[in-house]
Design a protein around this motif. Structure first.
Motif, mmCIF file in Angstrom:
data_model
loop_
_atom_site.group_PDB
_atom_site.id
_atom_site.type_symbol
_atom_site.label_atom_id
_atom_site.label_comp_id
_atom_site.label_asym_id
_atom_site.label_seq_id
_atom_site.Cartn_x
_atom_site.Cartn_y
_atom_site.Cartn_z
ATOM 1 N N VAL A 85 -3.520 -8.216 -11.035
ATOM 2 C CA VAL A 85 -3.226 -7.834 -9.643
ATOM 3 C C VAL A 85 -2.357 -8.912 -8.999
ATOM 4 N N ILE A 99 -6.816 -2.073 -10.804
ATOM 5 C CA ILE A 99 -8.224 -2.308 -10.468
ATOM 6 C C ILE A 99 -9.097 -1.189 -11.040
ATOM 7 N N SER A 123 -1.001 2.911 -5.542
ATOM 8 C CA SER A 123 -0.257 1.688 -5.826
ATOM 9 C C SER A 123 -0.551 1.189 -7.236
ATOM 10 N N CYS A 157 4.492 3.736 -6.213
ATOM 11 C CA CYS A 157 3.812 4.432 -5.100
ATOM 12 C C CYS A 157 4.434 5.803 -4.865
ATOM 13 N N TRP A 216 -9.996 -6.889 -2.923
ATOM 14 C CA TRP A 216 -9.222 -5.788 -3.519
ATOM 15 C C TRP A 216 -9.233 -4.554 -2.628
ATOM 16 N N GLU A 242 -1.351 -1.763 -8.040
ATOM 17 C CA GLU A 242 -2.549 -2.604 -7.980
ATOM 18 C C GLU A 242 -3.816 -1.756 -8.048
ATOM 19 N N GLU A 243 -3.819 -0.634 -7.308
ATOM 20 C CA GLU A 243 -5.008 0.237 -7.322
ATOM 21 C C GLU A 243 -5.284 0.739 -8.737
ATOM 22 N N ARG A 264 0.841 -1.189 0.000
ATOM 23 C CA ARG A 264 0.000 0.000 0.000
ATOM 24 C C ARG A 264 0.880 1.245 0.000
ATOM 25 N N THR A 269 -5.620 -3.528 -1.172
ATOM 26 C CA THR A 269 -4.831 -2.586 -1.978
ATOM 27 C C THR A 269 -4.941 -1.141 -1.499
ATOM 28 N N ARG A 270 -6.012 -0.795 -0.814
ATOM 29 C CA ARG A 270 -6.181 0.606 -0.409
ATOM 30 C C ARG A 270 -5.241 0.947 0.745
ATOM 31 N N ASN A 271 -4.820 2.189 0.788
ATOM 32 C CA ASN A 271 -3.943 2.572 1.906
ATOM 33 C C ASN A 271 -4.763 2.695 3.189
#
Lengths: 321, 321
Positions: B153, B141, B135, B129, A194, B137-138, A160, A198-200
């Motif tokens: 992902v 998505i 990120s 990042c 997800w 991954e974010e 993250r 994945t979110r901070n």
């Protein structure tokens, strides 16, 4: 909000190494001296001591502690002295190799993934591969059953970003997605995984706040009502570790103390791994949640050098020098 | 099997920085000199040059290249000169922000995840990042549609161990799982994702070999028959990047050359990002697959300094000093 107390003038790593070496020598080990030194040094200082000790004596400090000490005190001070990514890689491995792998074991993976920094988690994964010739994810897939596998693999694979940036619209839309999953009893839905993986952390805390505003219940209350057994319990740990890790660790410590006997492994983990992060907050939350004093509970359930050492990490033991 | 040619005595980073600075000054830029220096330095040497150049001239070398040059030559030499994790983070970002996100764009993510080292992939995620406050991954998505999201992902989140250890029984059992997914037309099945995203490359190559032995067809042949559109195409890239990346990059380069005009971005990527890894193998595979010579094709499709620079990376340009 760490509880660790450092001396005003910190001795050089060479001086500390010599004191530790002297403490190991002679008849019996001088445990008080080990506590006075190691119990009052931060992670960077302990790293330098490990390196210097190895240079001078051609022996690993952690090995010396392992061979000279015994029992709970040994386990606690070894956990404290070894490199934190190695410590967590070993904790993760032990959890995955345990005969019984219930939430009590698997929550350790969640703690590492959700209650430490993204860079620390990366270091743990690297160390895990180096130590065991196998990735942490492979071990999870091999030893944990669905539906827990997917969320655990996702959590430990996360990286993250750690800037304090929050998008309220995203929080609202993802709170809605989480609620949708609750309604459909689809806690292992890809979107849930997800969002949580994945979110901070700042964004996720906003999402949880938004959830409560929109649906009156908190997300973890709704998870419980959704009642998906182990998955629900694990997700509850995830939410606590992200939202208020001090709450989770207060519970870990409390669970280790109440009932017959003490679960020293959990007690060590709760105190040792948080001493440099948020142990003061954990103590406050402990009093708040259980209407009792953490220091008193530790005193009541432990003894000797082990007790002294834990109290030192709680900022209540002998003054270091 | 890299194609890069270094001089017998490599000048100091200070000498190189001065030569580069001189090349930028005066009327017009001395592109030949830039190629002679940068085209004959490996990643570590280029890193030292970047640092020294910045120290001496208080200016970024990459920024100087950007402002002094233009066109395809600039793009290629900038790609070559900047830090490789920054280069790949930017390539990934551009792919995800492209208007059209077909396999041609998304395969770049697969290349970074499956045809570089696990530590490099980690560094790319960290850089991503840091550069974009978000990120990798974010962004996947947010901008890629199912069923591609899950596998992408998983791939970019992987941290595979890199020891040469292979378990034949695991290879057989996982070849069976892959075949089961093909039979059920369930290419996005969790097990497929886990196998492709967590196993180390040696183990996966063994699994692909096993697949062919058990079912006569290769896994990628069966993927094609399974015919799941974009997902099948993406999985094909995954298998190639893991099994024989030189085959994949030969195709990337070939596709960039054939047809009307040249796709310089893909040509650059194929040559620049592999010059220190396996460009000799790519050249061999190119001849094998397309019955034509890679160097000749580059000569036929490019010109001027750009051509000289690509040929230098192919080990065919002017001798460096």
């Amino acid at each position: 909000m760490a509880s660790l107390k450092l001396p005003e003038v910190v001795p050089s790593p060479t001086q500390d190494s010599e004191r530790l070496r002297n403490a190991f020598q002679g008849i019996g080990t001088d445990e008080k001296e080990l506590i006075l030194v190691l119990g009052h040094r931060n992670a960077q200082q302990r790293k330098e001591i490990r390196e210097t000790y190895h240079q001078i004596y051609k022996e690993s400090l952690v090995d010396s502690l392992q061979s000279e000490l015994s029992g709970d005190f040994r386990n606690a001070i070894v956990l404290w002295t070894c490199d934190s990514s190695e410590r967590d890689a070993k904790l993760a491995r032990d959890a995955l190799k345990a005969k019984r792998k219930g939430i009590k074991q698997l929550q350790i993976l969640v703690e590492i993934a959700c209650a430490t920094s993204p860079n620390h988690l990366m270091a743990v994964r690297q160390t895990y591969c180096a130590l065991y010739d196998c990735s942490l994810e492979e071990d999870i897939i091999a030893s944990v059953s669905p539906p827990l596998t997917k969320i655990l693999v996702g959590l430990v694979s996360s990286y993250r970003h750690d800037k304090v940036t929050v998008n309220s619209e995203v929080a609202k839309s993802e709170a809605e997605k989480l609620h949708e999953a609750i309604k459909n009893k689809q806690l292992e839905d890809d979107h849930v995984v997800w969002i949580l993986c994945t979110r901070n952390f700042f964004q996720l805390r906003e999402t949880f706040t938004c959830y409560k505003q929109l649906y009156n219940n908190t997300f973890e209350e709704d998870i419980k009502v959704c009642g998906k057994g182990d998955l629900a319990s694990l997700l509850n740990v995830v939410v606590w570790c992200i939202d208020r890790p001090e709450k989770h660790f207060a519970k870990v410590i409390r669970d280790s103390i109440v009932g017959f006997g003490t679960d020293e492994d959990s007690l060590n983990r709760g105190i040792v791994t948080r001493a440099e992060i948020d142990l003061l907050k954990v103590r406050f939350e402990y009093a708040n949640m259980f209407k009792t004093n953490l220091d008193d509970d530790v005193i009541g359930d432990t003894s000797g050098d082990y007790k002294e050492f834990l109290l030192t990490l709680l900022g209540k033991g002998p003054k270091g020098d």
